[in-house]
Design a protein around this motif. Structure first.
Motif, short mmCIF file in Angstrom:
data_model
loop_
_atom_site.label_atom_id
_atom_site.label_comp_id
_atom_site.label_asym_id
_atom_site.label_seq_id
_atom_site.Cartn_x
_atom_site.Cartn_y
_atom_site.Cartn_z
N THR A 131 0.82 -1.24 0.10
CA THR A 131 -0.16 0.02 -0.13
C THR A 131 0.79 1.33 0.02
O THR A 131 0.19 2.27 -0.35
CB THR A 131 -0.93 0.06 1.01
OG1 THR A 131 -2.10 1.12 1.00
CG2 THR A 131 -0.23 0.15 2.69
N GLY A 177 -0.78 4.63 1.15
CA GLY A 177 -2.11 4.23 1.34
C GLY A 177 -2.99 4.67 0.23
O GLY A 177 -4.27 4.59 0.43
N ALA A 229 -5.60 2.18 -1.23
CA ALA A 229 -6.61 1.66 -0.12
C ALA A 229 -7.52 2.79 0.26
O ALA A 229 -8.91 2.59 0.46
CB ALA A 229 -5.98 1.17 1.02
N LEU A 230 -6.92 3.88 0.52
CA LEU A 230 -7.82 4.91 0.97
C LEU A 230 -8.73 5.78 0.02
O LEU A 230 -9.91 6.16 0.30
CB LEU A 230 -6.97 6.13 1.58
CG LEU A 230 -6.11 5.51 2.91
CD1 LEU A 230 -4.97 6.55 3.27
CD2 LEU A 230 -7.01 5.57 4.20
N LYS A 267 -11.78 3.37 -0.09
CA LYS A 267 -12.65 3.37 1.06
C LYS A 267 -13.28 4.74 0.89
O LYS A 267 -14.60 4.74 1.32
CB LYS A 267 -11.56 3.49 2.42
CG LYS A 267 -12.39 3.52 3.68
CD LYS A 267 -13.32 2.22 3.85
CE LYS A 267 -14.30 2.47 5.09
NZ LYS A 267 -15.07 1.30 5.18
N VAL A 281 -11.78 -2.54 3.76
CA VAL A 281 -10.48 -2.32 2.93
C VAL A 281 -9.45 -2.69 3.98
O VAL A 281 -9.11 -2.34 5.08
CB VAL A 281 -10.28 -0.94 2.59
CG1 VAL A 281 -8.90 -0.76 1.59
CG2 VAL A 281 -11.50 -0.39 1.53
N TRP A 282 -8.43 -3.67 3.67
CA TRP A 282 -7.43 -4.08 4.10
C TRP A 282 -6.16 -3.65 3.38
O TRP A 282 -6.16 -3.31 2.15
CB TRP A 282 -7.07 -5.65 4.21
CG TRP A 282 -7.78 -6.32 5.49
CD1 TRP A 282 -7.27 -6.78 6.27
CD2 TRP A 282 -9.07 -6.76 5.30
NE1 TRP A 282 -8.04 -7.57 7.31
CE2 TRP A 282 -9.25 -7.25 6.69
CE3 TRP A 282 -10.17 -6.73 4.57
CZ2 TRP A 282 -10.55 -7.93 7.12
CZ3 TRP A 282 -11.37 -7.08 4.89
CH2 TRP A 282 -11.57 -7.81 6.17
N ALA A 283 -5.10 -3.38 4.11
CA ALA A 283 -3.77 -2.79 3.27
C ALA A 283 -2.68 -3.35 3.97
O ALA A 283 -2.58 -3.42 5.14
CB ALA A 283 -3.78 -1.45 3.15
N ALA A 327 -4.65 7.93 6.89
CA ALA A 327 -6.05 7.28 7.04
C ALA A 327 -6.51 8.05 8.15
O ALA A 327 -7.86 8.60 8.07
CB ALA A 327 -5.95 6.03 7.40
N SER A 386 -11.20 4.61 7.54
CA SER A 386 -11.00 3.42 8.39
C SER A 386 -10.37 2.21 7.51
O SER A 386 -11.39 1.72 6.69
CB SER A 386 -12.16 2.91 9.24
OG SER A 386 -12.07 1.59 9.63
N VAL A 387 -9.33 1.89 7.43
CA VAL A 387 -8.73 0.91 6.63
C VAL A 387 -7.96 0.08 7.82
O VAL A 387 -7.33 0.52 8.40
CB VAL A 387 -7.53 1.49 5.60
CG1 VAL A 387 -6.70 0.39 4.97
CG2 VAL A 387 -8.40 1.85 4.28
N ASP A 388 -7.80 -1.24 7.36
CA ASP A 388 -7.38 -2.39 8.15
C ASP A 388 -5.98 -2.58 7.83
O ASP A 388 -5.60 -3.28 6.79
CB ASP A 388 -7.98 -3.45 8.26
CG ASP A 388 -8.18 -4.42 9.47
OD1 ASP A 388 -7.05 -4.19 10.24
OD2 ASP A 388 -9.13 -5.02 9.73
#
Ligand code: GLN
Length: 279
Positions: A121, A124, A127-128, A131, A139-141, A156, A162-164
């Motif tokens: 990522t 990020g 992913a962000l 999301k 969403v995982w990263a 984030a 909120s991303v994991d």
């Protein structure tokens, strides 16, 4: 006070070889203004530049002429309509990577509450952006660089998304999990590529991927088969000349609907496929 005006300073930087937009962004940054204030520059072209601002600007112009990314100098970059904090711990996000975000969103358009992972990522951005566009998505990263994850988690927090985030190499932190889409802009430059020298400011671990630049993509294609829902998508960004090779890797692994998408320059820059329902 120096005699140099705002417009002369920008013109001097251009004469040294910077594109107009970069000269303007660096000048605004040296004055403590947002990169969005370009209209202000035009309206204040005759204002004198303070000595202090001129010194900062000159040093930033020199850094840029030495190929340091503008994003590292200003500490930020716009991506998919969002502002990200960027520094040398992460790759400088390219506008071309927005192609991958757009394609991922269209693949997930008919899936409610999709499960998505962004592998490698970095800051990020992927992913962000996903999301932000799909608040219902989980969403995982993942990144192997703990330093990159610090940048991504700060982004984030700053964006209120909120991303994991997980630390580890590719699928290592995702054991037993399956996704509707696996998305990745992995390292894809060949170790011997002369282009790497031009990218000397960016983390080599985000760029270099073995003799043909495909080591990471090969590994992800193989492992992704254990982490996709039926009909789930695996989507990559890759090098300007790798579309055919990535299509072949996916097809040989058993992926279907294998296809590519062009970047802003019309180069096939993203390739992906779907994991079939019945194998
Ligand atoms: N797009 C970058 C380049 O300038 C490479 C990014 C990557 O390896 N993921 O070549």
């Amino acid at each position: 006070m120096s005699a140099l005006t705002v417009s002369r300073a920008a013109a001097q930087a251009q004469a040294l070889g910077l594109p107009r937009l970069e000269a303007q962004i660096l000048l605004l940054h040296a004055m403590g203004r947002s990169g969005h204030d370009r209209a202000w520059l035009l309206a204040h072209g005759d204002d004198p530049l303070e000595d202090e601002v001129q010194t900062i600007f000159n040093s930033h112009v020199q850094r840029r002429l030495d190929t340091e990314p503008v994003a590292y100098i200003t500490g930020q970059k716009e991506f998919y309509g969002l502002t990200f904090q960027i520094d040398k711990r992460v790759l400088d996000p390219r506008a071309d990577t927005e192609t991958l975000v757009e394609w991922s969103l269209s693949c997930l358009a008919d899936t409610p509450k999709p499960q998505v992972v962004d592998l490698g990522t970095g800051s990020g951005v992927i992913a962000l952006a996903l999301k932000h566009a799909r608040p219902d998505a989980a969403v995982w990263a993942v990144d192997a660089s703990a330093e990159a994850l610090l940048v991504a988690t700060a982004n984030a927090q700053h964006l209120g998304l909120s991303v994991d985030f997980h630390h580890g190499s590719w699928f290592a932190p995702l054991s037993g999990r399956t996704f509707d889409a696996i998305v990745s802009n992995p390292p894809y430059v060949a170790s011997s590529d002369v282009h790497l020298q031009a990218l000397k400011y960016e983390p080599l671990s985000a760029l270099d991927s073995g003799t043909d630049g495909l080591d990471d993509i090969r590994l992800i294609v193989r492992e992704a088969t254990h982490h996709l829902q039926p009909n789930g998508w695996l989507l990559f960004e890759h090098g300007y000349d790798q579309a055919h090779a990535v299509q072949t890797l996916l097809a040989n692994q058993g992926f279907v609907n294998v296809q590519s998408r062009p970047d802003l320059a019309g180069i096939l820059r993203c390739t992906g496929g779907q994991w079939p329902t019945v194998k």
